[in-house]
Motif scaffolding. Structure first.
Motif, PDB file in Angstrom:
ATOM      1  N   GLU A  42       9.337  65.285  53.380  1.00 28.64           N
ATOM      2  CA  GLU A  42       8.247  66.182  52.938  1.00 28.64           C
ATOM      3  C   GLU A  42       7.181  65.628  52.292  1.00 28.64           C
ATOM      4  O   GLU A  42       7.539  64.344  51.420  1.00 28.64           O
ATOM      5  CB  GLU A  42       9.122  67.093  51.896  1.00 28.64           C
ATOM      6  N   THR A  43       6.006  65.876  52.404  1.00 30.92           N
ATOM      7  CA  THR A  43       4.744  65.259  51.692  1.00 30.92           C
ATOM      8  C   THR A  43       4.216  66.189  51.140  1.00 30.92           C
ATOM      9  O   THR A  43       3.919  67.308  51.563  1.00 30.92           O
ATOM     10  CB  THR A  43       3.983  64.386  53.014  1.00 30.92           C
ATOM     11  N   THR A  44       3.231  65.787  50.418  1.00 30.43           N
ATOM     12  CA  THR A  44       2.216  66.500  49.571  1.00 30.43           C
ATOM     13  C   THR A  44       1.000  65.264  49.731  1.00 30.43           C
ATOM     14  O   THR A  44       1.117  64.255  49.133  1.00 30.43           O
ATOM     15  CB  THR A  44       2.388  66.966  48.238  1.00 30.43           C
ATOM     16  N   TYR A  45      -0.039  65.813  50.388  1.00 31.83           N
ATOM     17  CA  TYR A  45      -1.201  64.860  50.830  1.00 31.83           C
ATOM     18  C   TYR A  45      -0.575  63.610  51.074  1.00 31.83           C
ATOM     19  O   TYR A  45       0.316  63.499  52.191  1.00 31.83           O
ATOM     20  CB  TYR A  45      -1.788  64.737  49.490  1.00 31.83           C
ATOM     21  N   ALA A  46      -1.002  62.440  50.899  1.00 28.45           N
ATOM     22  CA  ALA A  46      -0.476  61.137  51.342  1.00 28.45           C
ATOM     23  C   ALA A  46       0.833  60.504  50.448  1.00 28.45           C
ATOM     24  O   ALA A  46       1.414  59.453  50.828  1.00 28.45           O
ATOM     25  CB  ALA A  46      -1.525  60.047  51.143  1.00 28.45           C
ATOM     26  N   GLU A  47       1.552  61.490  49.947  1.00 29.20           N
ATOM     27  CA  GLU A  47       2.718  60.923  49.074  1.00 29.20           C
ATOM     28  C   GLU A  47       3.961  61.731  49.569  1.00 29.20           C
ATOM     29  O   GLU A  47       4.179  62.736  50.211  1.00 29.20           O
ATOM     30  CB  GLU A  47       2.701  61.945  47.625  1.00 29.20           C
ATOM     31  N   VAL A  48       4.921  60.828  49.606  1.00 28.57           N
ATOM     32  CA  VAL A  48       6.121  61.174  49.975  1.00 28.57           C
ATOM     33  C   VAL A  48       6.778  61.621  48.758  1.00 28.57           C
ATOM     34  O   VAL A  48       7.270  61.146  47.812  1.00 28.57           O
ATOM     35  CB  VAL A  48       7.073  59.915  50.610  1.00 28.57           C
ATOM     36  N   VAL A  49       7.264  63.123  49.080  1.00 29.88           N
ATOM     37  CA  VAL A  49       7.591  63.720  47.910  1.00 29.88           C
ATOM     38  C   VAL A  49       9.080  63.807  47.789  1.00 29.88           C
ATOM     39  O   VAL A  49       9.585  64.058  46.821  1.00 29.88           O
ATOM     40  CB  VAL A  49       6.837  65.272  47.617  1.00 29.88           C
ATOM     41  N   ASP A  50       9.629  63.955  49.078  1.00 37.46           N
ATOM     42  CA  ASP A  50      11.215  64.049  48.999  1.00 37.46           C
ATOM     43  C   ASP A  50      11.654  63.729  50.493  1.00 37.46           C
ATOM     44  O   ASP A  50      10.955  63.673  51.490  1.00 37.46           O
ATOM     45  CB  ASP A  50      11.649  65.630  48.872  1.00 37.46           C
ATOM     46  N   VAL A  51      13.037  62.957  50.310  1.00 37.17           N
ATOM     47  CA  VAL A  51      13.674  62.414  51.620  1.00 37.17           C
ATOM     48  C   VAL A  51      14.966  63.264  51.532  1.00 37.17           C
ATOM     49  O   VAL A  51      15.871  62.877  50.519  1.00 37.17           O
ATOM     50  CB  VAL A  51      13.760  61.087  51.654  1.00 37.17           C
ATOM     51  N   VAL A  52      15.555  64.104  52.636  1.00 41.65           N
ATOM     52  CA  VAL A  52      16.774  64.758  52.499  1.00 41.65           C
ATOM     53  C   VAL A  52      17.443  64.240  53.576  1.00 41.65           C
ATOM     54  O   VAL A  52      17.124  64.867  54.928  1.00 41.65           O
ATOM     55  CB  VAL A  52      16.424  66.391  52.405  1.00 41.65           C
ATOM     56  N   PRO A  53      18.425  63.565  53.604  1.00 41.96           N
ATOM     57  CA  PRO A  53      19.580  63.373  54.673  1.00 41.96           C
ATOM     58  C   PRO A  53      20.411  64.564  54.908  1.00 41.96           C
ATOM     59  O   PRO A  53      20.723  65.293  54.099  1.00 41.96           O
ATOM     60  CB  PRO A  53      20.482  62.327  54.222  1.00 41.96           C
ATOM     61  N   ALA A  54      20.515  64.705  56.246  1.00 44.07           N
ATOM     62  CA  ALA A  54      21.389  65.916  56.610  1.00 44.07           C
ATOM     63  C   ALA A  54      22.960  65.511  56.177  1.00 44.07           C
ATOM     64  O   ALA A  54      23.654  66.691  56.055  1.00 44.07           O
ATOM     65  CB  ALA A  54      21.241  66.005  58.294  1.00 44.07           C
ATOM     66  N   ALA A  55      23.171  64.106  56.267  1.00 42.25           N
ATOM     67  CA  ALA A  55      24.699  63.947  55.974  1.00 42.25           C
ATOM     68  C   ALA A  55      24.712  62.701  55.202  1.00 42.25           C
ATOM     69  O   ALA A  55      23.935  61.673  55.646  1.00 42.25           O
ATOM     70  CB  ALA A  55      25.546  64.055  57.017  1.00 42.25           C
ATOM     71  N   ALA A  56      25.552  62.428  54.212  1.00 42.57           N
ATOM     72  CA  ALA A  56      25.662  61.125  53.767  1.00 42.57           C
ATOM     73  C   ALA A  56      26.433  60.084  54.662  1.00 42.57           C
ATOM     74  O   ALA A  56      27.073  60.106  54.945  1.00 42.57           O
ATOM     75  CB  ALA A  56      26.465  61.223  52.283  1.00 42.57           C
ATOM     76  N   SER A  57      25.968  58.684  54.423  1.00 44.22           N
ATOM     77  CA  SER A  57      26.575  57.634  55.142  1.00 44.22           C
ATOM     78  C   SER A  57      25.724  56.371  54.879  1.00 44.22           C
ATOM     79  O   SER A  57      24.506  56.475  54.359  1.00 44.22           O
ATOM     80  CB  SER A  57      26.219  57.806  56.700  1.00 44.22           C
ATOM     81  N   PRO A  58      26.125  55.221  54.979  1.00 44.53           N
ATOM     82  CA  PRO A  58      25.477  53.960  54.427  1.00 44.53           C
ATOM     83  C   PRO A  58      24.117  53.991  55.275  1.00 44.53           C
ATOM     84  O   PRO A  58      23.181  53.437  54.885  1.00 44.53           O
ATOM     85  CB  PRO A  58      26.604  52.789  54.811  1.00 44.53           C
ATOM     86  N   MET A  59      24.437  54.300  56.639  1.00 42.89           N
ATOM     87  CA  MET A  59      22.955  54.244  57.557  1.00 42.89           C
ATOM     88  C   MET A  59      22.029  55.152  56.990  1.00 42.89           C
ATOM     89  O   MET A  59      20.671  54.732  56.669  1.00 42.89           O
ATOM     90  CB  MET A  59      23.311  54.569  58.886  1.00 42.89           C
ATOM     91  N   ALA A  60      22.526  56.280  56.699  1.00 42.60           N
ATOM     92  CA  ALA A  60      21.484  57.348  56.056  1.00 42.60           C
ATOM     93  C   ALA A  60      20.911  56.707  54.846  1.00 42.60           C
ATOM     94  O   ALA A  60      19.710  57.033  54.587  1.00 42.60           O
ATOM     95  CB  ALA A  60      22.225  58.634  55.897  1.00 42.60           C
ATOM     96  N   SER A  61      21.714  56.184  53.903  1.00 42.31           N
ATOM     97  CA  SER A  61      21.225  55.794  52.640  1.00 42.31           C
ATOM     98  C   SER A  61      19.980  54.604  52.932  1.00 42.31           C
ATOM     99  O   SER A  61      19.057  54.503  52.198  1.00 42.31           O
ATOM    100  CB  SER A  61      22.280  55.276  51.481  1.00 42.31           C
ATOM    101  N   CYS A  62      20.176  53.908  53.739  1.00 42.11           N
ATOM    102  CA  CYS A  62      19.429  52.806  53.858  1.00 42.11           C
ATOM    103  C   CYS A  62      18.245  53.221  54.555  1.00 42.11           C
ATOM    104  O   CYS A  62      17.113  52.782  54.254  1.00 42.11           O
ATOM    105  CB  CYS A  62      19.981  51.697  55.049  1.00 42.11           C
ATOM    106  N   LEU A  63      18.231  54.241  55.555  1.00 45.89           N
ATOM    107  CA  LEU A  63      17.057  54.680  56.058  1.00 45.89           C
ATOM    108  C   LEU A  63      16.468  55.559  55.199  1.00 45.89           C
ATOM    109  O   LEU A  63      14.921  55.627  55.167  1.00 45.89           O
ATOM    110  CB  LEU A  63      17.276  55.687  57.411  1.00 45.89           C
ATOM    111  N   ALA A  64      16.922  56.411  54.285  1.00 40.94           N
ATOM    112  CA  ALA A  64      16.237  57.131  53.195  1.00 40.94           C
ATOM    113  C   ALA A  64      15.440  56.259  52.472  1.00 40.94           C
ATOM    114  O   ALA A  64      14.509  56.724  51.967  1.00 40.94           O
ATOM    115  CB  ALA A  64      17.334  57.728  52.595  1.00 40.94           C
TER     116      ALA A  64
END
Length: 808
Positions: free
Chosen positions: A762-784
């Protein structure tokens, strides 16, 4: 609320959100000039179609881009675009504004694209467009033509149009417009006038630069505002008294009334404020405005109503105004209308508007057009235009007229003189008539003993007065006078008229049944008017009165009952006031059945008169969820009923859809509804633009670089690209930006085969305002973490967006 919209995703230079009239800019600073600005106008069925052809030349050494802001005539909507190349025209396509902007960017950029030669026409405001053309080759020219669909005005039995003109100090790079108008009626003698000067149809007219009028030079005024003025002259002797107050009645259409000041200027040159930029973002100025005058103001002379616009982006039309001095003893209406109100000047290029006047097409009583615009099940528009013929009915020729005069003592000598003034004023319109006068007291007598030429009537009346034949007597046998007049008319052929005058002081045994029986011999086509003549009343007035006790006599014989007041001071104006008794000059009790008039604002409804005068036009626009397919016009022409059924016209409906945007009526529509209406009208709008492209290619080296921080043109937003603060903003591609992060996370985490991670950015203007993984995993944490570290770049602008991201 005023919101300037420009859905453009281009790297352009030199413009600001408040742009100027027909301002020419370039992208690369080459010496671009406009070498021709020709306007061909066709008018038919209430729609004016302007074909505006403009030619631009490049005297420079590299290809450049035309960037033109276009000032529009009031009500004009852009409904077409085409470009010319190698003796052929290529039509533009109306499309969603963001799509048009993206395609234009692709067609004019460098790189893998092979740029074609596009032109883009897009929305800036209700009265402004922007045009871009690329490339104009060095030593070459580029020709573009856009179509404007323009509503006509109709007033005073004339058709009116307008067109913006250049100011005295306009940019010399702009060409002076050359205007050619071809009415869809008439011939070479049909009247065409520009700013009051007679021209010939089909002959090019140079819209010369405007000069400052003398009246403006005499006023304290702001160079940053536009000014127009209408005048009226009061020559009534009763206006000589000193007045300390007046009422100004105004009917003014405008797309942003908060821009306007309205000032009344007295004959002595004193300025009195009437409207002072109130009303905010509402449209139109209508109603009665009381004003305080300098004590002792002499009402005689020329009064001016000055309308000034003090902010950009809106235009309008003054359609009517009148002045009531004091408590109404003298009322005068302006006749030099309509008056087009140009936008406030934004630089020296602004020069107001030229007013184009046309003799009207043939009109059989009334011309009417109905448009139906459906935006959705919840929103729609009806547009009804009604034009009354310049002459509703002609004067009768060789009329046979009997005047039935009340010569009773209740009238007295002055009352009889007032009735005879009516006779003379009436006959001024029909000098070829033959006339008899019937006097009624206890009985009725024929004064002349036969019908005589109208030209002899004044002399014969003078002889009768000297002989004592006009002296007041006892009795008011109106029914006896009507019976004698009916018998006299029955012996005549041609246009038969009877005018019965009275003070309405009749015997108690009188009944209308007696008079109707007395009128029974009247020929079927004869017209009977009943006039109550009053000496008092100040200014001479003539008012229809269907509620008058004697009205049934007239209505049974095609005529009207009327009250004529002010006969004690009858003057040269009496004949003009009485024209409506000689021939019909209006449709009384005019009404429109089938439109939702209850939904219209009170001030708008109050501005619609109960009658439709000949030569007058009505322009009614209703926002309604259920626009009708037919409406019915009703009213009375003298004593006869008028009825006309008007059905929806497809061509006029398309024009009405386009005018929803150009007349600023679209603000309650959603983007989807605007798209529906714009596509129906084939019009440029806040959500649509025209893009025209020439087949073929140019060397890609002439295109624009689209990376970095180019300059911008306008403001706005979009899903693919937009402009804000002068910088091109491009929608990022997060998956492309994260390709390296994905590989690094795979190397660091070593996920099992078949892994998949879904994230929402999710963004507001040029800012990354949130990153929401669909499910928890080490790969999801790394990519987040990688997503949180993203730099979207300064070239991205959108208030809020969401990007679903899937990694595998």
């Amino acid at each position: 609320m005023r919101t300037l919209i420009a859905f453009v995703g281009l790297g352009l230079a030199g413009m600001v959100a408040s742009a100027s009239a027909d301002q020419l800019e370039t992208a690369r600073g080459q010496p671009l000039t406009e070498v021709s600005h020709a306007v061909e106008v066709a008018v038919a069925d209430g729609i004016a179609t302007y074909k505006v052809q403009r030619v631009f030349a490049n005297a420079g050494t590299v290809a450049d881009e035309v960037r033109l802001e276009i000032d529009l005539p009031y009500g004009a909507a852009a409904t077409g675009l085409r470009i010319r190349a190698r003796e052929r025209w290529y039509e533009g396509e109306l499309m969603e504004a963001e799509q048009a902007a993206r395609l234009y960017q692709e067609l004019t950029g460098r790189g893998v694209w092979k740029p074609k030669d596009p032109a883009l026409l897009y929305w800036r405001w209700a009265d402004k467009l922007a045009l871009q053309i690329f490339p104009v080759m060095p030593g070459g020219t580029s020709t573009v033509e856009y179509t404007l669909t323009v509503p006509t005005r109709y007033q005073g039995g004339k058709v009116f149009l307008s067109y913006p003109r250049l100011g005295v100090d306009a940019d010399p790079a702009l060409a002076i417009p050359v205007f050619t108008i071809r009415p869809g009626w008439g011939d070479a003698t049909t009247r065409v006038a520009v700013d009051g000067l007679r021209r010939a149809p089909g002959v090019p007219i140079v819209l010369a630069r405007a000069a400052e009028p003398a009246w403006l030079a005499a006023l304290a005024h702001d160079d940053a505002a536009s000014y127009v003025a209408s005048s009226l002259t009061v020559d009534d002797a009763r206006a000589a008294g000193g007045f300390d107050h007046a009422t100004v009645v105004i009917d003014l259409e405008h797309t942003y009334r908060g821009d306007l000041e309205v000032t009344l200027v007295t004959p002595a040159g004193h300025s009195v404020a009437v409207v002072a930029r109130d009303g905010g973002g509402d449209n139109d100025v209508r109603g009665r405005f009381p004003v305080a005058l300098p004590p002792g103001t002499d009402g005689r002379g020329t009064w001016r109503l000055v309308v000034s616009d003090h902010a950009a982006l809106d235009t309008g039309t003054l359609t009517a105004w009148s002045l009531e001095l004091g408590d109404g003893p003298v009322t005068t209406a302006a006749a030099d209308l309509p008056l087009y109100i140009p936008d406030a000047p934004e630089n020296a290029a602004d020069g107001g508007v030229a007013t184009i006047e046309l003799a009207p097409p043939p009109i059989d009583g009334v011309a009417a057009r109905l448009g139906r615009v459906v935006a959705s099940a919840e929103h729609g528009f009806s547009r009804l235009e009604v034009d009354a013929a310049p002459e509703l009915r002609p004067l009768p020729t060789k009329a046979q007229v009997v005047f039935v005069i009340d010569a009773s003592r209740s009238q007295g000598a002055d009352g009889i003189a007032g009735q005879l003034a009516i006779v003379r004023a009436y006959l001024a319109h029909v000098p070829d008539a033959r006339v008899e006068v019937v006097l009624y007291r206890r009985t009725a007598t024929a004064l002349f003993g036969g019908f005589i030429p109208a030209t002899q009537v004044p002399g014969r009346l003078a002889l009768a007065a000297r002989a004592g034949l006009l002296a007041p007597g006892n009795g008011s046998a109106l029914d006896a006078g009507a019976a004698l007049a009916a018998r006299l008319l029955a012996t005549r052929t041609g246009a038969q008229r009877m005018v019965i005058t009275t003070d309405d002081l009749l015997r108690s045994t009188y009944t209308n049944q007696l008079a109707l029986a007395a009128l029974a011999p009247t020929p079927a086509g004869a017209v009977v008017h009943v006039v109550e003549a009053q000496l008092a009343g100040g200014q001479v007035t003539v008012a229809r009165d269907d509620g008058h006790g004697l009205a049934p006599l007239a209505l049974a014989h095609h005529g009207i009952a009327a009250v004529v007041a002010g006969l004690a001071d009858a003057d040269k104006h009496l004949a003009a006031q009485l024209l409506g008794l000689v021939r019909p000059v209006r449709i009384d009790h005019f009404a429109v059945d089938g439109l939702d008039v209850d939904a219209v604002a009170d001030d708008y409804r109050a501005s619609q008169a109960d009658s439709l005068d000949e030569g007058a036009g009505r322009r009614l626009v209703f926002a309604t969820a259920r626009p009708p397919a037919t409406v019915e016009l009703t009213g009375m022409i003298w004593g006869d009923r008028f009825r006309r059924v008007v059905t929806v016209d497809a061509r006029f409906s398309r024009a009405a859809a386009a005018w929803v945007f150009s007349e600023d009526d679209h603000h309650d529509l959603s983007e989807a509804e605007m798209m529906t209406v714009a596509m129906m009208g084939r019009a440029v709008s806040p959500v649509t633009s025209y893009l025209a492209t020439e087949p073929g290619v140019r060397p890609s080296t002439i295109g624009f670089e689209r990376t970095g921080t180019g300059a911008g043109f306008g403001s706005g937003s979009g899903a693919l690209a937009s402009v804000r603060g002068g910088v091109v903003r491009v929608r990022p591609e997060p998956m492309r930006l994260l390709a390296g992060a994905r590989d690094r996370c795979v190397a660091a985490v070593a996920p099992a085969a078949g892994w998949q991670v879904t994230l929402t950015l999710e963004t507001t203007y040029a800012e990354v305002v949130d990153v929401v993984p669909a499910a928890a995993s080490p790969m999801a944490s790394c990519l987040a973490e990688a997503v949180w570290a993203l730099d979207l770049g300064a070239d991205y602008w959108m208030q809020r967006a969401s990007f679903p991201l899937t990694f595998e």
